[in-house]
Design a protein around this motif. Structure first.
Motif, PDB file in Angstrom:
ATOM      1  N   UNK A 132       0.844  -1.205   0.000  1.00 21.29           N
ATOM      2  CA  UNK A 132       0.000   0.000   0.000  1.00 21.29           C
ATOM      3  C   UNK A 132       0.876   1.251   0.000  1.00 21.29           C
ATOM      4  N   UNK A 133       2.007   1.197   0.696  1.00 20.96           N
ATOM      5  CA  UNK A 133       2.927   2.327   0.705  1.00 20.96           C
ATOM      6  C   UNK A 133       3.513   2.556  -0.686  1.00 20.96           C
ATOM      7  N   UNK A 134       3.878   1.433  -1.335  1.00 20.85           N
ATOM      8  CA  UNK A 134       4.460   1.545  -2.688  1.00 20.85           C
ATOM      9  C   UNK A 134       3.424   2.121  -3.657  1.00 20.85           C
ATOM     10  N   UNK A 135       2.181   1.643  -3.566  1.00 21.77           N
ATOM     11  CA  UNK A 135       1.135   2.120  -4.485  1.00 21.77           C
ATOM     12  C   UNK A 135       0.736   3.550  -4.158  1.00 21.77           C
ATOM     13  N   UNK A 136       0.776   3.898  -2.868  1.00 16.05           N
ATOM     14  CA  UNK A 136       0.314   5.223  -2.443  1.00 16.05           C
ATOM     15  C   UNK A 136       1.303   6.339  -2.705  1.00 16.05           C
ATOM     16  N   UNK A 137       2.535   5.962  -3.048  1.00 15.55           N
ATOM     17  CA  UNK A 137       3.578   6.959  -3.260  1.00 15.55           C
ATOM     18  C   UNK A 137       3.196   7.950  -4.371  1.00 15.55           C
ATOM     19  N   UNK A 138       2.546   7.423  -5.422  1.00 17.05           N
ATOM     20  CA  UNK A 138       2.228   8.273  -6.579  1.00 17.05           C
ATOM     21  C   UNK A 138       0.789   8.775  -6.564  1.00 17.05           C
ATOM     22  N   UNK A 139       0.070   8.543  -5.486  1.00 12.73           N
ATOM     23  CA  UNK A 139      -1.323   9.009  -5.414  1.00 12.73           C
ATOM     24  C   UNK A 139      -1.439  10.038  -4.292  1.00 12.73           C
ATOM     25  N   UNK A 140      -1.961  11.188  -4.638  1.00 10.15           N
ATOM     26  CA  UNK A 140      -2.048  12.251  -3.628  1.00 10.15           C
ATOM     27  C   UNK A 140      -3.045  11.859  -2.536  1.00 10.15           C
ATOM     28  N   UNK A 141      -2.774  12.232  -1.285  1.00  2.16           N
ATOM     29  CA  UNK A 141      -3.685  11.870  -0.179  1.00  2.16           C
ATOM     30  C   UNK A 141      -5.118  12.298  -0.423  1.00  2.16           C
TER      31      UNK A 141
ATOM     32  N   UNK B  23       2.315  10.982   6.377  1.00  3.45           N
ATOM     33  CA  UNK B  23       1.238  10.666   5.446  1.00  3.45           C
ATOM     34  C   UNK B  23       1.573   9.416   4.642  1.00  3.45           C
ATOM     35  N   UNK B  24       2.843   9.268   4.244  1.00  3.80           N
ATOM     36  CA  UNK B  24       3.243   8.123   3.444  1.00  3.80           C
ATOM     37  C   UNK B  24       3.156   6.832   4.267  1.00  3.80           C
ATOM     38  N   UNK B  25       3.532   6.932   5.521  1.00  3.08           N
ATOM     39  CA  UNK B  25       3.510   5.756   6.380  1.00  3.08           C
ATOM     40  C   UNK B  25       2.099   5.275   6.678  1.00  3.08           C
ATOM     41  N   UNK B  26       1.104   6.133   6.538  1.00  9.58           N
ATOM     42  CA  UNK B  26      -0.267   5.754   6.882  1.00  9.58           C
ATOM     43  C   UNK B  26      -1.154   5.828   5.646  1.00  9.58           C
ATOM     44  N   UNK B  27      -0.662   5.275   4.568  1.00 10.47           N
ATOM     45  CA  UNK B  27      -1.349   5.389   3.282  1.00 10.47           C
ATOM     46  C   UNK B  27      -2.772   4.829   3.350  1.00 10.47           C
ATOM     47  N   UNK B  28      -2.910   3.622   3.864  1.00  5.94           N
ATOM     48  CA  UNK B  28      -4.235   2.999   3.916  1.00  5.94           C
ATOM     49  C   UNK B  28      -4.816   3.028   5.332  1.00  5.94           C
ATOM     50  N   UNK B  29      -4.155   3.724   6.220  1.00  2.64           N
ATOM     51  CA  UNK B  29      -4.617   3.766   7.608  1.00  2.64           C
ATOM     52  C   UNK B  29      -5.521   4.952   7.895  1.00  2.64           C
TER      53      UNK B  29
ATOM     54  N   UNK C 146      -5.404  -0.921  -0.505  1.00  2.67           N
ATOM     55  CA  UNK C 146      -4.184  -1.076  -1.317  1.00  2.67           C
ATOM     56  C   UNK C 146      -4.560  -1.459  -2.750  1.00  2.67           C
ATOM     57  N   UNK C 147      -5.557  -2.334  -2.897  1.00  4.38           N
ATOM     58  CA  UNK C 147      -6.010  -2.719  -4.241  1.00  4.38           C
ATOM     59  C   UNK C 147      -6.602  -1.520  -4.980  1.00  4.38           C
TER      60      UNK C 147
END
Lengths: 44, 248
Positions: free
Chosen positions: A29-38, B6-12, B222-223
């Motif tokens: 999820x961290x890897x995928x979220x890197x390129x997606x803005x919060x 923010x990066x550490x809590x991407x799906x949290x 994550x998906x």
């Protein structure tokens, strides 16, 4: 405790597998979220 | 610093963090009760302690596969068609495979102590292994190419077929002669288990269910991110091709 090796092994297998899976999910999820803005994430 | 957080809590979210803390405390409680507090069984002795990991694992796998089937049905039904249902189905199947695997391994260790063998082609064991392999196949089908909706459609149909195996696994001990014991609690009106053992078993089921919810939320999110990345990658590729062809 009799048969302690088997009993402890069953707990180690259970919780180590759960821990590894959870770690892998968070890493992906961290890897995928890197390129997606919060602000683009539906849950944030 | 804020970017790092923010990066550490991407799906949290605050909810998943709270749930995670409660689940970890529950695991500690379960391990202490399962290994040290509950009494040994009259017949099985200390080996019964494996039950507190094995039975909740099997319960969780059933729950996860049923959620996969229900989410798949929600996707296939036109009124509720959404890729969110498909992602929930996929995430739940992954977790189900994990817990089915745990249940098979812990059951095998328990079997070595009680039956004298790690594996036998008994009805319950064989149908469980078949269920496990079926859902690995389901995950493989999800990984085939195509659009998100093509993935969702084909895997939803497969999930609705695969879930039919669960009653076969559950009732295999009644349909065929089996080494595996029948259900001690579920569907049994005459439960003779010690109170503390029964409490710890229920604690295990609750803790594993909380764990499932935590994993499902994170994996489904994550998906979602992976699908968003796929879509943005496709958009970028299309824009590049248009630029090459001189189309605005």
């Amino acid at each position: 405790m009799k048969d302690a090796g088997f009993i402890i092994a069953s707990y180690v297998v259970t919780f180590a597998s759960i821990g590894l899976f959870s770690f892998a999910v968070l890493r992906r999820s961290r890897a995928a979220g890197r390129d997606i803005r919060p602000e683009d994430r539906p849950w944030s | 610093m804020s970017t790092r957080v923010a990066r550490d809590r991407v799906t949290g979210t605050p909810f998943t963090r709270g749930l995670g803390i409660v689940t970890i405390l529950g695991i500690v409680w379960l391990v202490i009760f399962g290994l040290f507090v509950t009494p040994a069984d009259v017949n099985q002795g200390e080996t019964v302690r494996i039950m507190y990991a094995h039975v909740p694992g099997a319960w969780l796998a059933y729950l996860a596969f049923i959620v996969t089937a229900l989410s798949s049905a929600m996707y296939l039904w036109r009124r509720t068609r959404s890729l969110t249902w498909d992602r929930i189905a996929g995430a739940s199947a992954e977790i189900g495979v994990l817990f089915m695997g745990i249940s098979l391994v812990t059951g095998s260790l328990w079997g070595r102590l009680t039956w004298g063998t790690f594996w036998t082609w008994d009805a319950r064991l064989t149908t469980t292994a078949f269920l496990f392999v079926t859902y690995i196949g389901y995950l493989a089908v999800r990984g085939l190419g195509g659009t998100h909706h093509q993935r969702a459609r084909r895997s939803a149909v497969l999930a609705l077929l695969a879930v039919l195996e669960i009653p076969l696994v559950h009732f295999s001990v009644e349909i065929w002669n089996s080494l595996h014991q029948e259900a001690s609690v579920a569907g049994n009106t005459d439960v003779t288990m010690d109170g503390l053992m029964l409490f710890t078993l229920f604690l295990g089921v609750i803790v594993f269910t909380l764990m499932y919810v935590w994993m499902l939320l994170h994996r489904q999110r994550a998906l979602t991110l992976e699908d968003m990345l796929d879509d943005s990658g496709l958009d970028r590729a299309l824009a590049a091709r248009r630029a090459e062809a001189g189309v605005s």
